[in-house]
Design a protein around this motif. Structure first.
Motif, mmCIF file in Angstrom:
data_model
loop_
_atom_site.group_PDB
_atom_site.id
_atom_site.type_symbol
_atom_site.label_atom_id
_atom_site.label_comp_id
_atom_site.label_asym_id
_atom_site.label_seq_id
_atom_site.Cartn_x
_atom_site.Cartn_y
_atom_site.Cartn_z
ATOM 1 N N ASP A 176 -30.788 -1.848 44.319
ATOM 2 C CA ASP A 176 -31.088 -2.623 45.524
ATOM 3 C C ASP A 176 -30.118 -2.270 46.645
ATOM 4 O O ASP A 176 -30.518 -2.098 47.804
ATOM 5 N N TRP A 177 -28.838 -2.174 46.294
ATOM 6 C CA TRP A 177 -27.815 -1.800 47.279
ATOM 7 C C TRP A 177 -28.091 -0.405 47.831
ATOM 8 O O TRP A 177 -28.015 -0.173 49.048
ATOM 9 N N GLU A 235 -27.757 2.336 54.695
ATOM 10 C CA GLU A 235 -28.096 3.373 55.670
ATOM 11 C C GLU A 235 -27.229 4.619 55.540
ATOM 12 O O GLU A 235 -27.486 5.631 56.189
ATOM 13 N N LYS A 236 -26.206 4.567 54.703
ATOM 14 C CA LYS A 236 -25.369 5.749 54.471
ATOM 15 C C LYS A 236 -25.922 6.622 53.353
ATOM 16 O O LYS A 236 -25.325 7.633 53.007
ATOM 17 N N LEU A 237 -27.077 6.231 52.796
ATOM 18 C CA LEU A 237 -27.621 6.914 51.623
ATOM 19 C C LEU A 237 -29.070 7.344 51.858
ATOM 20 O O LEU A 237 -29.730 6.848 52.763
ATOM 21 N N ASN A 265 -20.283 10.976 47.419
ATOM 22 C CA ASN A 265 -21.149 12.059 46.952
ATOM 23 C C ASN A 265 -22.145 12.470 48.033
ATOM 24 O O ASN A 265 -22.242 13.657 48.390
ATOM 25 N N TYR A 266 -22.858 11.497 48.590
ATOM 26 C CA TYR A 266 -23.897 11.838 49.561
ATOM 27 C C TYR A 266 -23.308 12.193 50.928
ATOM 28 O O TYR A 266 -23.910 12.965 51.688
ATOM 29 N N LYS A 283 -29.993 10.094 60.296
ATOM 30 C CA LYS A 283 -29.098 9.639 61.357
ATOM 31 C C LYS A 283 -29.474 8.218 61.755
ATOM 32 O O LYS A 283 -30.653 7.875 61.851
ATOM 33 N N THR A 284 -28.480 7.400 62.035
ATOM 34 C CA THR A 284 -28.724 5.995 62.351
ATOM 35 C C THR A 284 -29.681 5.829 63.519
ATOM 36 O O THR A 284 -30.585 4.993 63.491
#
Length: 274
Positions: free
Chosen positions: A8-9, A14-16, A46-47, A261-262
């Motif tokens: 869920d996390w 948004e960083k993944l 990692n990502y 990208k955000t």
């Protein structure tokens, strides 16, 4: 429950990327001994590194000409089964010793494609529910010359070693260097500045014979060419290439690797508007 919470996390971070394979998520969790907070940190690192070096981790195809050139002259092979202490073993060696065949960045990209496939397949097909507790790597130095070392790309070497040290979803237990040349010290002097003391302590140099390797890796897990019982290098190579081909879509699917990208998500995020 922890794995569902992690998923869920992951899916709302948004960083993944958008997706992650369940087995890969389990590897991250196990690597951090079930500590949720540390697992989250490892996943983000990692990502982040993958997206910082897309030419190594994202822009790839296991069937393209670059990959074919690598696999034509070198073997990158996960070996079958697990050691008695539940470690997965991988072997890396040259088949063609001509230094001009080496293209360090393309070869490193191929290495990570093989490991990414391995992380989403069972470690021991005979016991699919059993996961490895660590990673053992064997580097066969036979045929390695200073001409090979001169073809290393420093930025690629730095990215490769950093990823192994801080972002790998498995615990590195040992690195075995076999068939070491007499000028081993010169080779070590090139790579040692990039390796942490902690990782360097994991390296064992086998300078006399293969017998010392058998103390750490069961012979039955090694290829026939190394005195083992795991089949020939050609057979293991064919199995690895088959696995890569079967996972080609996965390896090339941006949903599994690319962090958007955000600004591209502003108002149209896949996480909230499906």
């Amino acid at each position: 429950r922890d794995l569902q919470e992690l998923l869920d996390w992951f899916q709302h971070n948004e960083k993944l990327p958008k997706d992650i394979e369940p087995l890969l998520l389990r590897r991250f969790y196990q690597c951090m001994y079930g500590d949720l907070e540390e697992t989250r940190k490892l996943i983000e690192v990692n990502y982040a590194l993958r997206n910082r070096h897309p030419h190594l981790f994202i822009q790839r195809d296991p069937l393209d000409d670059d990959s074919r050139r690598t696999f034509d002259y070198a073997d990158i092979l996960p070996l079958p089964g697990l050691t008695p202490d539940k470690c997965k073993v991988s072997l890396y060696c040259f088949r063609d010793f001509e230094a001009s065949k080496m293209h360090h960045t393309e070869d490193t990209r191929a290495f990570f494609m093989v490991t990414d496939c391995r992380f989403v397949t069972p470690d021991d097909p005979a016991n699919a529910g059993v996961m490895s507790d660590g990673e053992v790597q064997i580097f066969d130095m036979k045929g390695t010359t200073m001409r090979h070392i001169s073809r290393l790309t420093i930025s690629t070497l730095r990215a490769y070693i950093k990823f192994l040290q801080v972002a790998f979803p498995v615990r590195l237990r040992a690195i075995h260097m076999v068939n070491c040349p007499t000028y081993l010290d010169r080779i070590v002097s090139v790579v040692k500045p990039f390796i942490s003391d902690e990782v360097f302590k994991l390296i064992r140099f086998h300078t006399v014979s293969m017998d010392s390797l058998y103390e750490f890796v069961p012979r039955k897990m090694l290829p026939e060419e190394y005195g083992g019982g795991a089949g020939s290098l050609a057979t293991l190579r064919a199995q690895t290439q088959k696995t890569l081909a079967e996972h080609r879509d996965y390896l090339m699917n941006p949903d599994h690797w690319v962090v958007e990208k955000t600004e591209k998500r502003n108002g149209h995020s896949w996480r909230f508007f499906k």
